[in-house]
Design a protein around this motif. Sequence first.
Motif, PDB file in Angstrom:
ATOM      1  N   ILE A 114       0.821  -1.242  -0.117  1.00  0.00           N
ATOM      2  CA  ILE A 114       0.033   0.142  -0.022  1.00  0.00           C
ATOM      3  C   ILE A 114       0.841   1.386  -0.037  1.00  0.00           C
ATOM      4  O   ILE A 114       0.645   2.308  -0.794  1.00  0.00           O
ATOM      5  CB  ILE A 114      -0.865   0.114   1.292  1.00  0.00           C
ATOM      6  CG1 ILE A 114      -1.895  -1.013   1.132  1.00  0.00           C
ATOM      7  CG2 ILE A 114      -1.700   1.377   1.481  1.00  0.00           C
ATOM      8  CD1 ILE A 114      -2.694  -1.294   2.325  1.00  0.00           C
ATOM      9  N   ILE A 115       1.874   1.095   0.787  1.00  0.00           N
ATOM     10  CA  ILE A 115       2.784   2.524   0.886  1.00  0.00           C
ATOM     11  C   ILE A 115       3.437   2.717  -0.367  1.00  0.00           C
ATOM     12  O   ILE A 115       3.461   3.816  -0.739  1.00  0.00           O
ATOM     13  CB  ILE A 115       3.721   2.053   1.999  1.00  0.00           C
ATOM     14  CG1 ILE A 115       3.050   2.120   3.545  1.00  0.00           C
ATOM     15  CG2 ILE A 115       4.891   3.120   2.063  1.00  0.00           C
ATOM     16  CD1 ILE A 115       3.991   1.526   4.494  1.00  0.00           C
ATOM     17  N   THR A 116       3.916   1.593  -1.042  1.00  0.00           N
ATOM     18  CA  THR A 116       4.796   1.872  -2.248  1.00  0.00           C
ATOM     19  C   THR A 116       3.933   2.175  -3.431  1.00  0.00           C
ATOM     20  O   THR A 116       4.459   2.726  -4.609  1.00  0.00           O
ATOM     21  CB  THR A 116       5.716   0.855  -2.376  1.00  0.00           C
ATOM     22  OG1 THR A 116       4.934  -0.450  -2.325  1.00  0.00           O
ATOM     23  CG2 THR A 116       6.958   0.925  -1.345  1.00  0.00           C
ATOM     24  N   VAL A 121      -0.011   7.907  -0.619  1.00  0.00           N
ATOM     25  CA  VAL A 121       0.422   7.434   0.534  1.00  0.00           C
ATOM     26  C   VAL A 121       1.970   7.530   1.027  1.00  0.00           C
ATOM     27  O   VAL A 121       2.117   7.728   2.031  1.00  0.00           O
ATOM     28  CB  VAL A 121      -0.101   6.031   0.439  1.00  0.00           C
ATOM     29  CG1 VAL A 121       0.103   5.367   2.030  1.00  0.00           C
ATOM     30  CG2 VAL A 121      -1.524   5.987   0.492  1.00  0.00           C
ATOM     31  N   TYR A 122       2.692   7.502   0.242  1.00  0.00           N
ATOM     32  CA  TYR A 122       4.010   7.107   0.496  1.00  0.00           C
ATOM     33  C   TYR A 122       4.618   8.627   1.195  1.00  0.00           C
ATOM     34  O   TYR A 122       5.193   8.560   2.335  1.00  0.00           O
ATOM     35  CB  TYR A 122       4.887   6.895  -0.707  1.00  0.00           C
ATOM     36  CG  TYR A 122       6.535   6.986  -0.116  1.00  0.00           C
ATOM     37  CD1 TYR A 122       7.043   5.842   0.317  1.00  0.00           C
ATOM     38  CD2 TYR A 122       7.347   8.004  -0.598  1.00  0.00           C
ATOM     39  CE1 TYR A 122       8.629   5.823   0.530  1.00  0.00           C
ATOM     40  CE2 TYR A 122       8.573   7.972  -0.479  1.00  0.00           C
ATOM     41  CZ  TYR A 122       9.362   7.035   0.249  1.00  0.00           C
ATOM     42  OH  TYR A 122      10.691   7.024   0.496  1.00  0.00           O
ATOM     43  N   GLU A 123       4.191   9.853   0.506  1.00  0.00           N
ATOM     44  CA  GLU A 123       4.810  10.971   1.256  1.00  0.00           C
ATOM     45  C   GLU A 123       3.962  11.201   2.441  1.00  0.00           C
ATOM     46  O   GLU A 123       4.751  11.474   3.469  1.00  0.00           O
ATOM     47  CB  GLU A 123       4.155  11.938   0.331  1.00  0.00           C
ATOM     48  CG  GLU A 123       5.061  12.176  -1.072  1.00  0.00           C
ATOM     49  CD  GLU A 123       4.650  11.051  -2.081  1.00  0.00           C
ATOM     50  OE1 GLU A 123       3.551  10.564  -1.986  1.00  0.00           O
ATOM     51  OE2 GLU A 123       5.508  10.797  -3.114  1.00  0.00           O
ATOM     52  N   GLU A 124       2.638  10.763   2.607  1.00  0.00           N
ATOM     53  CA  GLU A 124       2.088  10.873   4.115  1.00  0.00           C
ATOM     54  C   GLU A 124       2.887   9.845   5.028  1.00  0.00           C
ATOM     55  O   GLU A 124       3.051  10.271   6.217  1.00  0.00           O
ATOM     56  CB  GLU A 124       0.743  10.772   3.895  1.00  0.00           C
ATOM     57  CG  GLU A 124       0.010  10.800   5.018  1.00  0.00           C
ATOM     58  CD  GLU A 124      -1.464  10.884   5.261  1.00  0.00           C
ATOM     59  OE1 GLU A 124      -2.374  10.892   6.121  1.00  0.00           O
ATOM     60  OE2 GLU A 124      -2.094  10.743   3.806  1.00  0.00           O
ATOM     61  N   PHE A 125       3.192   8.879   4.587  1.00  0.00           N
ATOM     62  CA  PHE A 125       3.520   7.705   5.472  1.00  0.00           C
ATOM     63  C   PHE A 125       5.123   8.036   5.909  1.00  0.00           C
ATOM     64  O   PHE A 125       5.353   8.079   6.888  1.00  0.00           O
ATOM     65  CB  PHE A 125       3.983   6.464   4.724  1.00  0.00           C
ATOM     66  CG  PHE A 125       4.782   5.399   5.406  1.00  0.00           C
ATOM     67  CD1 PHE A 125       4.323   4.606   6.485  1.00  0.00           C
ATOM     68  CD2 PHE A 125       5.961   5.329   4.769  1.00  0.00           C
ATOM     69  CE1 PHE A 125       5.269   3.761   7.132  1.00  0.00           C
ATOM     70  CE2 PHE A 125       6.957   4.268   5.687  1.00  0.00           C
ATOM     71  CZ  PHE A 125       6.296   3.573   6.702  1.00  0.00           C
ATOM     72  N   ILE A 126       5.901   8.643   4.882  1.00  0.00           N
ATOM     73  CA  ILE A 126       7.377   9.162   5.409  1.00  0.00           C
ATOM     74  C   ILE A 126       7.301  10.421   6.386  1.00  0.00           C
ATOM     75  O   ILE A 126       8.158  10.474   7.227  1.00  0.00           O
ATOM     76  CB  ILE A 126       8.273   9.609   4.173  1.00  0.00           C
ATOM     77  CG1 ILE A 126       8.361   8.295   3.378  1.00  0.00           C
ATOM     78  CG2 ILE A 126       9.382  10.408   4.497  1.00  0.00           C
ATOM     79  CD1 ILE A 126       9.260   7.467   3.939  1.00  0.00           C
ATOM     80  N   ALA A 127       6.225  11.346   6.188  1.00  0.00           N
ATOM     81  CA  ALA A 127       6.120  12.344   6.854  1.00  0.00           C
ATOM     82  C   ALA A 127       5.777  12.122   8.503  1.00  0.00           C
ATOM     83  O   ALA A 127       6.299  12.490   9.505  1.00  0.00           O
ATOM     84  CB  ALA A 127       4.642  13.275   6.290  1.00  0.00           C
TER      85      ALA A 127
END
Length: 197
Positions: A114-116, A121-127
């Motif tokens: 999901i993240i990748t 989603v990736y940007e929000e996850f990394i934040a």
Amino acid sequence: MKSITILSIILLQLLSRQTNCECLTEKDLDYETCFLVNLTDSALANICDGVEEDIEDILANILELEDFREFTHDEYVRGAEECLMMKDADEDEGSDLEEFLMDPDGYVADMTEIITEKEGVYEEFIAKLSQRKEVMAHAKELLEAGEELKDKPDVLGVLLKRYITEDPSLLSEFLWLFEEERDPNEPVRDPSNRKRN
């Protein structure tokens, strides 16, 4: 005619007493014949006690009060609603942790996918992950220069599995990954409404 009216009043009173007897605690709530508003203030406060919260503290925070005052019954109902939402959130988190512990590799694989792959989603996850400095420091050790976690799902999986195992609270921070678009009129999120089936 007068006798019929008196009889009607007596029947309504008896019905009201019967309903009240069947609507005394949180366990009696069925949202058909027993609602939060039917419970006493004491019973509403007990709902918050169940999640180790004080209903008056909850209300003071919701209403942004600086000084203590007496609360109305409707306000107690509002406080109890807040505590029920807390209880639901705790139960959801517990079931997710249990699922992770049963199959950590499968759970993390779904998170990583999901993240990748899911747009945005990736940007929000990394934040969110960047707030965990120890995790980000470990990530830099595992990545080559110029690489990002989204380019290395295997590394991302290793990190997630390790840190969720060490600190289960990390899992609760990322349960939103499994949220799917739903009908805005749907009142409560179904904890089973996620990618993993």
